[in-house]
Design a protein around this motif. Structure first.
Motif, short mmCIF file in Angstrom:
data_model
loop_
_atom_site.label_atom_id
_atom_site.label_comp_id
_atom_site.label_asym_id
_atom_site.label_seq_id
_atom_site.Cartn_x
_atom_site.Cartn_y
_atom_site.Cartn_z
N GLN A 280 18.39 12.76 5.27
CA GLN A 280 19.68 11.95 5.36
C GLN A 280 20.68 12.48 4.85
O GLN A 280 21.91 12.15 5.56
CB GLN A 280 19.35 10.73 4.31
CG GLN A 280 18.17 9.90 4.45
CD GLN A 280 18.17 8.94 3.30
OE1 GLN A 280 18.02 9.04 2.21
NE2 GLN A 280 17.74 7.53 3.59
N ASP B 76 21.20 9.49 11.63
CA ASP B 76 20.39 8.37 11.28
C ASP B 76 19.09 8.84 11.00
O ASP B 76 18.69 9.66 12.08
CB ASP B 76 20.43 7.28 12.42
CG ASP B 76 21.84 6.83 12.75
OD1 ASP B 76 22.66 6.85 11.86
OD2 ASP B 76 22.01 6.31 13.88
N VAL C 204 14.94 7.65 9.96
CA VAL C 204 13.78 6.56 9.88
C VAL C 204 12.52 6.95 9.31
O VAL C 204 11.96 7.94 9.77
CB VAL C 204 13.59 6.03 11.43
CG1 VAL C 204 12.53 4.85 11.13
CG2 VAL C 204 14.76 5.31 11.85
N VAL D 193 10.43 -3.49 11.28
CA VAL D 193 11.63 -2.56 10.68
C VAL D 193 12.15 -3.20 9.64
O VAL D 193 12.73 -4.33 9.43
CB VAL D 193 12.63 -2.57 11.83
CG1 VAL D 193 13.87 -1.78 11.23
CG2 VAL D 193 12.14 -2.00 12.98
N GLU E 154 14.22 -2.49 5.48
CA GLU E 154 14.84 -1.36 4.57
C GLU E 154 14.13 -1.65 3.23
O GLU E 154 13.83 -2.62 2.73
CB GLU E 154 16.46 -1.94 4.54
CG GLU E 154 17.12 -1.89 5.64
CD GLU E 154 17.99 -0.66 6.14
OE1 GLU E 154 17.62 0.17 4.97
OE2 GLU E 154 18.20 -0.35 7.14
N LYS E 155 13.96 -0.55 2.77
CA LYS E 155 13.15 -0.27 1.32
C LYS E 155 13.71 0.82 0.34
O LYS E 155 14.41 1.63 0.99
CB LYS E 155 11.58 -0.02 1.52
CG LYS E 155 10.94 -1.27 2.17
CD LYS E 155 10.56 -2.41 1.14
CE LYS E 155 9.58 -1.85 0.30
NZ LYS E 155 9.19 -3.01 -0.74
N LYS F 170 17.32 4.77 -0.74
CA LYS F 170 17.20 3.59 0.15
C LYS F 170 16.80 4.08 1.76
O LYS F 170 17.18 5.20 2.01
CB LYS F 170 18.49 2.78 0.42
CG LYS F 170 18.94 2.31 -0.84
CD LYS F 170 20.25 1.55 -0.54
CE LYS F 170 20.57 0.59 -1.92
NZ LYS F 170 21.93 -0.04 -1.80
N LYS G 279 15.41 3.18 5.92
CA LYS G 279 15.04 2.47 7.12
C LYS G 279 13.75 2.86 7.32
O LYS G 279 13.46 4.00 7.51
CB LYS G 279 15.98 2.55 8.14
CG LYS G 279 15.56 1.74 9.29
CD LYS G 279 16.45 1.79 10.21
CE LYS G 279 17.84 1.11 9.90
NZ LYS G 279 18.87 1.22 11.14
N CYS G 280 12.77 1.78 7.50
CA CYS G 280 11.26 2.07 7.75
C CYS G 280 10.88 1.55 9.06
O CYS G 280 11.48 0.29 9.44
CB CYS G 280 10.36 1.69 6.49
SG CYS G 280 10.82 2.28 4.89
#
Length: 346
Positions: A25, A30, A32, A48, A50-51, A57, A59-60
Motif C-alpha cells: 500500500q 491500488d 487488493v 469485494v 473493505e476490512k 484497512k 480492500k479484499c
C-alpha cells in the motif's frame, strides 16, 4: 498513463501477511488482498469488501470454489493442499488473476503476489516503478525455454495439448506481472484447454501447471515476456523464517524472497527442542552451548548466558516467544545478542 493493480494472495490472515500487504500500500498503487475464503475466514456474502486487520484497512476480494467454476475454469481433483479450492489455487495460481481481472477490469497491468513472498525493502514503490517503464506482457522469475527431456517435473505428460516441445517455456511463480490483454487471452486459453483436456483419450495426461501454462501460452500467443531474475530482483528460496516477523537483514537489497512461512519456523523450533535439547542440557553445568544449535537458530541465540533452573517455559517456547518479541520493526534488522538471561531450561 497506464494503471497498475497490486494483489496479494492468501488463505489466512496473520500480522506478518498484513505487514507485507501494508508495504504494498505504501507504493501508492491500488492494492487488493485476494483471500481464499472457502472456509469462511472472513464473514461476508459479497466478493469485494473493505476490512481492517491489525489496524490496517484493506480492500479484499474473497474467492470461493463456485467462483472458479462460474468462470468455467477446469477444476482438478484434490491434491492435498487445502481442500479442493486450495488445490486449484496452488496448482493454478493464475486462476486468481482471472478472477481479479473479472472484478477489476480497468487496469493495464496486474501484479499477483503470494502470501509467502517477502520483498526486502521498506515498500514496493521502487520495485514496481522499475517495471512501470515498460509494457512487457508477462514478467516472472526464472523465465526460460524448456524441453521435454529437461527433467522439470511439470512438463511430464503435457503433450495432450501440443504436438512437440518446441513451444515449451517455464518460469517460477510467487510474484508475477500480467498485462490486462495477456490475462484476457490466457483466461480464454485455460477455458479452451479445459475442454481439450477432458475430451483427451490419453491415459497419461496432466493438467498444465501455472508455471508451465502461463510461460508457454504467453509466447505461443505472441506476447512479450521478461525474467526479473535477470534484473537482480530474483526470488531467493529461504523457507525457514517469515521475514516480516524475524528481521535478519542488515540492509535492503530490493530482492524477493520466497517462500517464507512462519509455520516452518515453528516446525524447526520443535525439531530443535526434541532433537537438541537433551544434548544441550548435558553440557557442563547445564549451560546451553551455542554450538549445539542448528545454524538457522544461531542468529537468534548468540548469547550462552543460559542457566538450568525451573521455569514455566520450555526452551522451544522461549525461543518462539523471544523471536516474536524482538522481531518487529519495519524492515529493520535486529541483532540477537542478548545482554541478559532470557531463556531458562525447564
Amino acid at each position: 498513463m497506464s494503471r497498475t493493480l497490486l494483489t496479494f494472495n492468501t488463505y489466512k490472515i496473520t500480522p506478518a501477511i498484513i505487514s507485507e500487504f501494508e508495504k504494498m500500500q505504501k507504493s501508492g498503487l491500488d492494492c487488493v488482498l485476494v483471500v481464499n475464503n472457502e472456509y469462511g475466514i472472513i464473514d461476508s456474502k459479497t466478493s469485494v469488501i473493505e476490512k481492517e486487520f491489525f489496524g490496517v484497512k484493506a480492500k479484499c476480494l474473497l474467492v470461493h470454489l463456485c467462483d472458479i467454476e462460474n468462470l468455467k475454469l477446469h477444476v482438478i481433483e484434490d491434491i492435498g493442499k487445502g481442500g479442493l479450492l486450495g488445490s486449484n489455487i496452488w496448482y493454478n495460481t493464475d486462476y486468481l488473476a482471472y478472477f481479479v481481472r473479472h472484478h477489476f477490469s480497468d487496469y493495464d497491468f496486474y501484479w499477483s503476489i503470494d502470501y509467502d513472498c517477502y520483498l526486502n525493502a521498506s515498500d514496493y514503490k521502487e520495485f514496481i516503478e522499475f517495471y512501470d517503464r515498460e509494457d512487457t506482457d508477462f514478467i516472472a522469475s526464472w523465465f526460460r525455454k524448456e524441453r521435454s527431456d529437461s527433467g522439470w517435473y511439470w512438463i511430464e505428460c503435457v503433450d495432450w495439448a501440443y504436438d512437440n516441445d518446441e513451444c515449451y517455456y517455464g518460469c517460477v511463480f510467487g510474484i508475477v506481472r500480467y498485462s490486462g490483454r495477456a490475462l484476457d487471452v490466457l483466461y480464454k486459453r485455460r477455458v479452451e484447454l479445459g475442454e481439450v483436456f477432458r475430451d483427451s483419450k490419453k491415459e497419461d495426461k496432466r493438467w498444465h501447471f501455472c508455471e508451465f501454462f502461463c510461460a508457454t501460452e504467453t509466447i505461443l500467443n505472441g506476447f512479450s515476456a521478461r525474467s526479473f531474475t535477470d534484473d537482480g530482483h530474483k526470488i531467493t528460496a529461504f523457507d525457514l523464517l517469515d521475514f516480516n516477523i524475524n528481521r535478519v537483514f542488515t540492509h535492503y537489497d530490493n530482492k524477493v524472497y520466497h517462500p517464507v512461512k512462519e509455520d516452518l519456523l515453528d516446525m524447526k523450533i520443535k525439531e530443535l527442542y526434541y532433537s537438541n535439547l537433551g544434548r544441550a542440557i548435558n553440557n557442563a553445568n547445564g549451560i546451553l552451548d551455542y554450538m549445539t544449535l542448528p545454524f538457522y537458530l544461531r542468529h537468534v541465540v548468540k548469547s550462552q548466558d543460559f542457566v538450568n533452573s525451573k521455569n514455566d517455559y520450555t526452551l522451544g517456547e522461549s525461543i518462539a516467544r523471544e523471536v516474536k518479541k524482538y522481531g518487529g520493526g519495519g524492515g529493520v534488522v535486529y541483532n540477537f545478542s542478548f545482554k541478559k538471561k532470557i531463556f531458562k531450561l525447564k
